[in-house]
Design a protein around this motif. Structure first.
Motif: not given
Length: 844
Positions: A24-30
């Motif tokens: 149950n994880k989400v992804t941060l990008s930039g």
């Protein structure tokens, strides 16, 4: 077999990891960029912090495009963006409930100070990547005032021995490129000693190249990239240096960039002297093993050179998506080597007999002109581009030497020879590369490359029988050789990323046509062959800070003109080097298992490698008859280092030894290497490289000697050795930078003896002046004067101990002045792709 089992197991393991689920994880990008220039910042740090505990819970670093991706659990976090020497940005209380793109973050430059120590944190001199290492020359104060040979001797995985031969991971079968193109300067090892270090921007080390690269070079590729200014406006750098032994040089790197054009130039002049010496103690035995004579050889060399290097170029931005760059590079060098050799002769009881002198005065000139044109078309989709390159170059090398021999005790004439060598080479290179991104995580590449070389060598040897007689030609050595090499290649490769697993598969086809035309003896030989060179690169990102890779490529090493000229080159009348026109290319299968791990202050790259080479080149020494002459007026003469007592007019015979190359059965090279960058403190950086390898030859050579006897020589041997290099860079109080470089090459067994271990150290100091616009540097090369090649050789009738020092300890003082350009300015990357040999590999 055990090694291949390990590779198979790890391949399966990597594939298994790629299907692991994150829960149950989400992804941060930039993306993180430099605010003033808009350039991406590679290795910028992103830290995800729990606001209640102020402790990091996750994080990552940016890639070469400045982009990052981080997996975190849902929640509210503080997000910190950092890059050394830039102002930190922190976003507090960011609520993350789904996959989120944080956009583009721009960081501003910042200088820091701590007590009396100035902290100028700059990107490390060695940039470690999974597929290659990039060495930034401008960060290294050790090489200021030096040459490209000095630069390479500081690069991880690369070593330069006492006579200038370059090897990669201990393998001399390495392809050396300049701006992605083969050098057109004759002997590449000699050419590297002529190019000033100040003209070099960076060096790329590719130990296992993909299908995009030339297949030439069984040991890998070293790509030397010249400076091309990219900063806005008018700016540049001037460098002046002096040293002992003589090392005088001045250089300037200038560029003028406007909105639609960029003019750049590099001009350098140098005048150098490199004195060296050689010591050989030799014992000669008869057939019964009894000592017959002793020869002590002492050789002093004074190599000198004066050279001018100039590069002029213009980059035109035809529109927002199209650029066209043209450049002209001119090199002119003259120099030589004054070599004085003394042979001290003793009998079996170590009683002095006499001293023979051999003086060789070599004068040489070299002229090189290289025109390059690069066209780049970028399409709408990011990464979609077409590049075209043309390079036309000509080189001329002329060597003339006079060799005189006398007996010093009574000034008696022994020999007088002179040699002339005129070498002309023309190279035409054409290349087209096309890159097409497919979706967000796949990429297709294809290209064409034609490399066409024509080389003509005119070689002459003359002698005179007495001190007063005229010079006469020696037909055995005088000859004209024409060597033509035409290699046409096409390649394609496709790469994609699936979750954390990425692959790059490629195939290269090369059609080779080699012509060896011995014009003097009317021997004409043509060799045609074509080959497929596959490559496969597998990578698994364990997390944002670590990756593992498994690579394979097939390589080729082609014999050059010196290897295949059937005429002998003259060193002495009893010791010759002769090419073999029937020698074939060697083929290598290269496997590499790599691991890359990045911590906050440490970057570690390790590699386990294996190279299997068939038809590898090996030098053999064989006798081909006797050299006969009649001494006059002395009962004792020296023949090939031995004392011979004769009657006046009696013929003397001594064996003539020929050194030539042949195709050995196979060579297997297995090794382990690691490279690390450690920012121990903000004022202290460490860089280390260690390489251990084992080389095993399997093969033999059989020939018929002058007595019609069959001679069998076994070349089976197993050699293990290692070398290490450590570089420390410290910022001291009063703005003084201190750099230390220490190397150690372990002892190594050879087919006929052993090489002793070599330990050496270099020191360098620098201080900024004139409000940081200028820098004064002082360096000492080979502090303990210990960089010597020491060998012990045991032959059936001879034992010898030798110590060879190509150049002695050197001191260099240099001054650098920059205008409209700060020391910490980061040049923009050129839009050209260095002929397909300078871009990053696509690994997802």
């Amino acid at each position: 077999m055990k090694f291949f089992k390990i590779l198979t197991f790890l391949s399966v393991l990597i594939s298994t990891f790629s299907f692991a689920q994150q829960g149950n994880k989400v992804t941060l990008s930039g993306k993180i960029i430099e605010k003033t220039s808009g350039l991406p910042l590679e290795y910028a740090t992103v830290t995800i912090i729990n606001p209640s505990t102020s402790k990091p819970v996750s994080g990552g670093v940016t890639d070469s495009k400045g982009e990052f991706k981080i997996d975190v659990s849902q929640g509210s976090y503080n997000i910190k963006y950092e890059y050394i020497s830039f102002k930190t940005i922190e976003i507090k209380g960011k609520n993350i409930s789904s996959n989120t793109n944080l956009g583009t973050i721009a960081l501003e430059d910042e200088a820091q100070q701590l007590d009396a120590v100035e902290i100028r944190v700059e990107k490390t001199a060695v940039d470690i990547k999974l597929d290659k290492k990039v060495y930034s020359v401008g960060k290294d104060i050790m090489v200021r005032g030096g040459t490209v040979s000095d630069v390479l001797d500081n690069v991880p995985s690369v070593s330069v021995d006492s006579d200038g031969t370059v090897s990669l991971r201990g393998n001399e079968s390495v392809r050396i490129l300049i701006d992605g193109k083969p050098s057109n300067m004759g002997n590449i090892n000699d050419a590297l000693k002529l190019i000033p270090a100040e003209t070099i921007d960076k060096v790329e080390i590719v130990t296992n190249p993909s299908a995009r690269y030339d297949a030439e070079g069984g040991g890998g590729i070293i790509n030397i990239i010249l400076k091309k200014g990219k900063n806005q406006g008018i700016n540049g750098t001037f460098v002046a240096s002096v040293g002992d032994p003589r090392n005088t040089g001045v250089s300037a790197n200038l560029n003028f960039k406007q909105e639609h054009s960029n003019f750049f130039t590099s001009i350098g002049y140098n005048n150098r002297s490199n004195p060296g010496n050689t010591k050989i103690d030799q014992q000669n035995f008869d057939q019964n093993g009894a000592l017959k004579s002793i020869l002590n050889e002492r050789r002093k060399n004074n190599r000198f050179g004066e050279g001018l290097n100039a590069n002029f170029g213009i980059e035109l931005l035809l529109n927002k998506s199209t650029s066209w760059t043209n450049s002209l590079n001119v090199r002119s060098n003259k120099g030589g080597n004054k070599e004085n050799v003394l042979y001290y002769n003793y009998d079996a009881l170590n009683q002095y007999l006499n001293t023979r002198q051999r003086y060789n005065d070599l004068q040489s000139t070299s002229e090189n002109v290289d025109y390059s044109s690069n066209f780049v078309k970028n399409f709408k989709k990011d990464g979609h581009k077409l590049t075209a390159d043309i390079s036309i170059s000509q080189n001329s090398d002329n060597d003339n030497s006079t060799i005189e021999g006398i007996i010093l005790d009574n000034n008696e004439f022994v020999s007088s020879e002179r040699t002339r060598k005129n070498d002309k080479q023309q190279r035409n290179l054409f290349q087209v590369d096309y890159v097409l991104p497919i979706g967000k995580k796949s990429q297709f590449e294809a290209g064409f490359r034609g490399n066409y070389v024509k080389n003509i060598t005119d070689y002459q040897v003359e002698e005179r029988k007495t001190a007063s007689s005229p010079f006469t030609n020696i037909d055995e050595f005088t000859n004209i050789l024409e060597y033509n090499e035409n290699v046409t290649a096409v390649y394609t490769q496709f790469g994609s990323k699936i979750n954390k697993f990425s692959y790059l598969a490629g195939l290269r086809f090369e059609d080779s046509k080699i012509e060896v035309n011995q014009l003097t003896s009317t021997i004409f030989k043509t060799k045609k062959y074509n080959n497929l060179f596959p490559s496969l690169f597998l990578t698994y990102e364990i997390n944002d800070q670590s990756s593992i890779s498994l690579n394979y490529s097939k390589r080729i090493s082609r014999p050059r003109d010196r290897f295949i000229n059937p005429f002998a080159s003259y060193t002495s009348n009893v010791n010759l080097f002769q090419g073999n026109p029937d020698i074939n290319p060697a083929y290598s299968d290269a496997f590499d298992l790599g691991y890359l791990k990045k911590w906050e202050k440490l970057t570690l790259s390790t590699s386990l490698y294996y190279n299997h080479t068939t038809d590898s080149f090996e030098m053999v020494r064989k006798e081909r008859g006797d050299f006969v002459f009649t001494p006059v007026g002395t009962p004792d003469v020296i023949v090939n280092g031995e004392i011979v007592t004769v009657n006046d007019g009696e013929d003397i015979k001594t064996p003539v030894i020929v050194n030539t190359f042949f195709n050995l059965g196979q060579n297997d090279r297995f090794g382990f290497e690691f490279t690390l960058n450690y920012n121990f403190k903000k004022w202290w950086k460490l860089n280390g490289n260690f390489n251990f390898f084992n080389s095993q030859n399997t093969g033999s050579y059989t020939y018929i000697n002058s007595k019609n006897e069959e001679v069998f020589q076994s070349f089976n041997r197993n050699a293990t050795t290692w070398f290490t290099r450590i570089t420390s860079k410290v910022t001291l109080p009063y703005k003084i930078e201190w750099q230390t470089n220490a190397t150690y090459n372990a002892a190594q067994k050879t087919a006929q003896g052993s090489n002793k271990a070599i330990a050496a150290m270099n020191l360098a100091f620098s201080k900024d002046v004139l409000k940081d616009m200028g820098t004064i540097s002082f360096n000492i090369s080979d502090v303990f004067n210990s960089r010597k090649r020491i060998q012990d050789i045991q032959l059936p009738n001879t034992n010898s101990h030798s110590e060879m020092q190509w150049r002695r300890r050197a001191f260099t003082l240099s001054f650098t002045y920059r205008f409209n350009k700060k020391k910490t300015d980061r040049d923009q990357k050129p839009k050209q792709n260095n002929n397909g040999n300078g871009d990053d590999e696509f690994m997802g």
